[in-house]
Design a protein around this motif. Structure first.
Motif: not given
Length: 479
Positions: A42, A443, A445, A447, A452-454, A475, A478
């Motif tokens: 990602t 939010e 994310v 890293y 994949k979800t926030t 975490w 974002m």
């Protein structure tokens, strides 16, 4: 040093070098310790480029018995641009001097300290790694890319000299004669039995002898002069050649004062191999030497936590990075551990990324092992973890939870940096944790790219963090 990281950060999650083999990993190990399939990378580059946490990581740029022989310096030169882009600020090279084993030598059997691949002795002109000219070219390429070059220094023992009677061994002959005709074609730092142990000063200068018959006596003024005190000493020669620092091999075989004096004379980055899992031994050594040290205590706790006992509470025990984070060089593998057949002396391939996630989020200065980085199954996430270390891994370390199956750690960050939260899970089921964070109405994310979800943080900084089975998440906000 961060300018190269920010300039090229857009490349750190690109999966490159397709077709690379698993260098340094046997087929048996890959079958016994399969690496979990890695998630699709990602791209978080836009956010990470906003932050600066650290100046880079060190790359151990070799493994045991590198091949092909004679080409290694050129091979490493070809990697420099990629390593610069990834966030490497130092490379550690193998011992550069000609060894007794000649073209087969990995450099740990030094014969002629001043032969970097130019004299015809021990059956070769070049070393296993290449010629003197190729070494100089590699150093120049590294410097052009703002990467320092660290030389591996072997000071404890010598190999490859001629036979000579030693009166302090009841006349027994040992290979202690080093001159132009006996393993020292450069003619510099010629040695005889008086420069080894035992001699007219003492039996030995430390107890942990290695190749006792040719163990150098570091209390002999002549030895000190040629190794580091003279203006044309071995240390000064390497410095003038272009080396920026030193990795000292097997420091148990001589006094830490040797390292202290070497560094005071020539300067440069310095790290010692004090092969000991006891954190107090490492602490005492860095205090006496003034040098950084490889954190073997951290390495063995990671092995115990992830492999040997599968119990993350071992991470609560002593490590050099906990007491002297600025003096600790952390690592998950090196040329010795990866060739060791004892599984207790290496971290399994299946757990390598968890171990790297630990050292690349905590304090300390991480060292990346060449064979791990060039392993295509690990490379994409390793690049991402290095980017996280250089951008978000800053601030005080706080352990939020530690149990047999879970380890959760927060880096506090600072006014200009949000920091991060590492979540490791070795259970075969996913886990979650209600955390109190430094962030409000944000939010989050992962890293690491494993979720994949926030996640949403509420107005009070509360968030429920998640981690997949047998995995880890990192975490942060974002933005």
């Amino acid at each position: 040093m961060m300018k190269f990281f920010k300039t090229h950060i857009n490349r750190w999650l690109v999966v490159g070098c397709m077709g690379l083999s698993f260098i340094g990993c046997s087929d048996d190990e890959m079958e016994e310790n399969p690496t979990p399939a890695q998630p699709e990378a990602t791209d978080f580059t836009a956010t990470l480029a906003k932050y600066t946490a650290n100046d880079g990581v060190m790359m151990q740029a070799f493994y045991w018995d590198v091949t092909p022989q004679g080409d290694w310096y050129d091979i490493i030169s070809a990697h420099i641009e990629d390593w610069k882009t990834t966030g490497v600020n130092r490379i550690w090279l193998p011992p550069p001097s000609k060894g007794q084993s000649g073209f087969s030598s990995m450099g740990y059997d030094p014969s002629d300290y001043f032969d970097l691949g130019e004299f015809d002795q021990h059956g070769t002109v070049e070393t296993r790694f290449g010629s003197k000219a190729e070494l100089k070219s590699l150093i120049d390429v590294a410097h052009q890319n703002d990467i320092e070059v660290i030389a591996d220094i072997v000071l404890g023992h010598n190999s490859g000299g001629g036979l000579q009677a030693n009166p302090f061994r009841d006349g027994a002959e040992v290979y202690s004669l080093f001159n132009e005709a006996n393993g020292n074609a450069s003619g510099k730092f010629n040695r005889t039995n008086e420069h080894f142990h035992p001699n007219d000063i003492h039996q030995n200068d430390e107890q942990a002898l290695f190749f006792a018959e040719t163990d150098l006596c570091h209390d002999q003024p002549y030895v000190q002069d040629w190794l580091w005190k003279r203006d044309d000493s071995f240390a000064e020669y390497l410095k003038s050649f272009g080396f920026d620092g030193w990795r000292f091999d097997y420091v148990k075989s001589f006094s830490p004062e040797v390292i202290k004096e070497w560094n005071e004379k020539v300067g440069g980055f310095s790290v010692g191999e004090n092969f000991d899992g006891n954190s107090e031994v490492l602490e005492n050594w860095v205090e006496a030497s003034g040098s950084t040290a490889f954190d073997f205590a951290c390495f063995y706790k990671l092995d115990e936590a992830l492999d040997r006992h599968q119990d993350l509470t071992y991470l609560d025990q002593g490590m050099l990075r906990k007491t002297y984070p600025d003096q600790a060089v952390t690592f998950t593998a090196n040329h010795d551990t990866e060739k060791d057949e004892n599984p207790d002396n290496r971290i399994s391939l299946a757990n390598k990324l968890k171990a790297y996630a630990y050292i690349l989020t905590h304090d300390g200065y991480p060292c990346i092992f060449y064979s791990d980085y060039e392993n295509i199954a690990l490379q994409a996430q390793l690049k991402g973890l290095i980017a996280i270390y250089n951008s978000l891994a800053t601030g005080a370390v706080e352990v939020l939870k530690i149990s047999e199956e879970e380890y959760i750690m927060k880096r506090e960050g600072n006014a200009d940096n949000p920091g991060l939260i590492l979540y490791i899970n070795i259970d075969d089921q996913s886990h979650s944790f209600d955390a109190s964070t430094n962030w409000n109405n944000k939010e989050l994310v992962d890293y690491a790219g494993n979720v994949k979800t926030t996640i949403t943080v509420d107005a009070n900084g509360a968030a429920t963090l998640t981690v997949p089975a047998n995995s880890f998440t990192i975490w942060s906000v974002m933005e």
